[in-house]
Enzyme design. Sequence first.
Site, short mmCIF file in Angstrom:
data_model
loop_
_atom_site.label_atom_id
_atom_site.label_comp_id
_atom_site.label_asym_id
_atom_site.label_seq_id
_atom_site.Cartn_x
_atom_site.Cartn_y
_atom_site.Cartn_z
N GLY A 188 0.76 -1.15 -0.17
CA GLY A 188 0.01 0.03 -0.22
C GLY A 188 0.97 1.25 -0.03
O GLY A 188 0.37 2.32 0.44
N MET A 212 -3.33 -6.74 -7.98
CA MET A 212 -2.70 -7.89 -9.06
C MET A 212 -3.55 -8.73 -9.62
O MET A 212 -3.29 -10.04 -9.90
CB MET A 212 -1.77 -8.58 -8.08
CG MET A 212 -0.47 -7.80 -7.41
SD MET A 212 0.18 -6.78 -9.03
CE MET A 212 1.16 -8.21 -9.84
N HIS A 265 1.95 1.40 -13.05
CA HIS A 265 2.82 0.27 -13.35
C HIS A 265 4.30 0.54 -13.42
O HIS A 265 4.82 1.80 -13.93
CB HIS A 265 2.53 -0.32 -14.87
CG HIS A 265 3.16 -1.44 -15.52
ND1 HIS A 265 3.01 -2.64 -14.76
CD2 HIS A 265 4.36 -1.52 -16.15
CE1 HIS A 265 3.54 -3.48 -15.72
NE2 HIS A 265 4.28 -2.84 -16.59
N GLY A 281 -7.13 -5.95 -21.10
CA GLY A 281 -5.80 -6.51 -21.35
C GLY A 281 -4.89 -6.55 -20.22
O GLY A 281 -5.10 -5.79 -19.28
#
Length: 180
Positions: free
Chosen positions: A10, A82, A101, A135
């Site tokens: 976190g 995730m 990311h 995706g």
Amino acid sequence: MIGVLVSGEGTNLQALLDAGLPVVAVASNEPGARALARAEAAGIPTAVFPLDGYASREARDEAMAAWLAVEGVELVVCAGYMHLLRPAFLGRFPGRVVNVHPAPLPDFPGAHPLEDLLAAGATRAAATVHYVDEGVDTGAVIASEPVPVLAGDTVELLRERVHEAEHRLLPRVVRELCAR
């Protein structure tokens, strides 16, 4: 109003909280995620949606999206979450789900981008914020901050520097998105 999806420590959630952004709900797929304790310490409602508690990913994502909507969430931020989000979730928040990311996209998607990046001999990583679609890290990039790969870098050393960049970039981008 921001909802944050988490699976682990976190630190990106904490960066959003430290920036004073209006986080109103935090959801996780992991009951023991440290991020949940961070949210609870800040007085933010939390909920856990473990995959094994639902008949399918779709059912889990529908339940999670419904909970976030009840909490007043308008923008969803995946901060170390995730799991891929299913169409039912994305349809509830169209164009309002973003992810952070730790590598340049589209070059290094997936769960192990820093390992992939180092194995490829790349000269830079990046903190990248992008829209989430169906995706794996394929949504449009909103912003990116390059992080150089230094001689002797390990995944752990590089991850530390990328996290520093994420902690700067993510709150800035989320603030801009909230202002729209």
